[in-house]
Structure formats: C-alpha cells, structure tokens
Design an enzyme around this catalytic site. Structure first.
Site, PDB file in Angstrom:
ATOM      1  N   SER A 227       8.681   6.523   5.036  1.00 34.30           N
ATOM      2  CA  SER A 227       9.615   5.428   4.932  1.00 34.30           C
ATOM      3  C   SER A 227      10.306   5.408   3.437  1.00 34.30           C
ATOM      4  O   SER A 227       9.368   5.529   2.502  1.00 34.30           O
ATOM      5  CB  SER A 227       9.196   4.051   5.368  1.00 34.30           C
ATOM      6  OG  SER A 227      10.075   2.892   4.999  1.00 34.30           O
TER       7      SER A 227
ATOM      8  N   TYR B 169       3.717  -3.472   3.678  1.00 36.57           N
ATOM      9  CA  TYR B 169       4.105  -2.546   4.376  1.00 36.57           C
ATOM     10  C   TYR B 169       4.593  -1.456   3.278  1.00 36.57           C
ATOM     11  O   TYR B 169       4.229   0.004   3.564  1.00 36.57           O
ATOM     12  CB  TYR B 169       5.529  -2.909   5.090  1.00 36.57           C
ATOM     13  CG  TYR B 169       5.918  -1.565   5.934  1.00 36.57           C
ATOM     14  CD1 TYR B 169       5.354  -0.636   6.917  1.00 36.57           C
ATOM     15  CD2 TYR B 169       7.433  -1.326   5.660  1.00 36.57           C
ATOM     16  CE1 TYR B 169       6.192  -0.019   7.628  1.00 36.57           C
ATOM     17  CE2 TYR B 169       8.101  -0.235   6.169  1.00 36.57           C
ATOM     18  CZ  TYR B 169       7.349   0.374   7.146  1.00 36.57           C
ATOM     19  OH  TYR B 169       7.875   1.468   7.967  1.00 36.57           O
TER      20      TYR B 169
END
Length: 248
Positions: A132, A145
């Site tokens: 990501s 995250y």
C-alpha cells in the site's frame, strides 16, 4: 507444458477476487484462498479454479493450502490483508494493531514460507505482495495500518535479497486510493457513512480491477524482468494527503 498455476490469498472479494479472474483469463489455474468458503467456491466455479479455505494467520490452515497446491507453483499473490480502526496512537486499540500485523505481516510470511519450495521448483516463480502507499507515507489516524504495511514492504525487500540466487522474483504493488466493496467498511466496523467519506467527491478512484490488471501485467513479464515495486494511484490522488475532490 503443464498449465501455469497461481495462488491468490484474500480471494473472496475486492482486489483478490479481481486478480483471480484476471489470472484465470491469462491462462493460469488459480487456487482461490480465503476464509469464506461460499465466496471462493462460487469464484472457483466461475473461473475454473480451485477453492481453498484458508486463514493466513493460522499455520495449520496455511499448511493445508500448501498441500492442496502441491509440489509446483508459478505465482503467489499475497493479497490477504486489511486495516482495522483509525484511532490516533494515544487511543489505539491493541487488539486491532495485533490483527493488522498478524494478517499483513505474519500471514504473508507464513504463506510465503509454506509455498517457497513449490515456487522454486517451478524454475521461474513469482511472489507478488500487495502492499500500500500506506507502507511508504504516514498519516494521522493510520499508525497501526501504516506500521503493518511498512512491514509488508520490508519483508518484500528482505525476501528479494535472500532469494537473489534462486529462480524466484519478488515484487510489490502499492496501491493508493482503491474503492472496493469491503475495505473501508471493514476498517470502520461497518459504518457506511465513514467508509463513503473516504471517497467523497473523488470522481474516479481506482477499483479492484485496475489493481488486478496491473498485477497480471507484472507477473506475466519475461522471467528475467522483475518489477520490484509498482506504486499505483488514481489521477485524483497526488499524494496520500492531497486528493482532488469535487462537490456539486
């Protein structure tokens, strides 16, 4: 020559399901791995693949996946992952952080470890990890995250060094804003208004098939070509914190 094979984890929805469809369309027999049996069974029927119920955070489940795949594998797409919560560090939920690390890092490691012998045996294997842009840039409310996805990135880089003399390429795709049916909903514990706010005013966020298309391109390059990292964003997202939103 035998049919090329691929494993896609997290294949029950979103990027995983789209990738399984794309790889099947490119001629691969796909092992669609995920926890939700009904979803992957339907997907496998659609694409002519093999469903494997698998929780990547459970070692015995991953061992069963490796047994189902057998002695040879061409492509592994480590897609299973997720974000849980958006609290600042001062209010963080320890269990949410553990869940994110377990699935994005430990799960990725366990699946890779279990399937590496089969990838090496293929003579030209590929590991593609779905990271990501959160694995590159920090942002408020995202520490758990971003820490987990930074972990994904570093595992990817380390694995490439460790396998430099083996017939296995190691790649990472790092998507930015991708609108899928479940990612934001899961992050915000089913709160549709919070999930929708992530994409509010963005006319064309990326969708799962955009990422699946890029993944398929990456893994189908000639065996001597390694696309080490591919960062992919919608045009509207110039950076993690700078997104063009238009409200009428």
């Amino acid at each position: 020559m035998s049919t090329r094979t691929a494993v896609v984890t997290g294949a029950s929805s979103g990027i995983g399901a789209a990738t399984a469809r794309r790889l099947a369309g490119a001629g691969y027999h796909v092992y669609a791995a995920a926890r939700r049996a009904d979803r992957i069974e339907a997907l496998a029927t659609e694409i002519g693949g093999t469903p494997v119920v698998c929780d990547v955070t459970d070692e015995s489940s991953v061992t069963a996946l490796a047994a189902a795949v057998g002695d040879r594998l061409d492509v592994l797409v480590n897609n299973a992952g997720g974000a849980f919560g958006s609290a600042p560090v001062a209010e963080a939920d320890s269990d949410e952080w553990r869940r994110m690390y377990e699935v994005n890092v430990i799960g990725l490691m366990q699946v890779t470890r279990a399937l590496l012998p089969a990838l090496i045996a293929s003579g030209a294997g590929t590991v593609l990890n779905v990271g990501s842009t959160a694995g590159r840039v920090a942002y408020e409310g995202g520490a758990g995250y971003t820490a987990a996805k930074h972990g994904t990135k570093v595992v990817n880089e380390t694995l490439r060094l460790e396998l430099f003399d083996q017939p296995v390429r190691v790649m990472e795709i790092a998507p930015g804003m991708v609108r899928t049916d479940e990612f934001a909903l899961v992050r915000f514990d089913g709160d549709a208004s919070k999930a929708d706010a992530v994409y509010a005013g963005v006319a064309e966020p990326l969708v799962a098939d955009d990422i699946a298309d890029a993944i398929t391109w990456m893994v189908t390059r000639p065996a001597h070509v390694s696309v080490d990292e591919l960062v992919i964003r919608p045009k509207a997202q110039a950076a993690q914190h700078k997104v063009r939103r238009v409200f009428e």
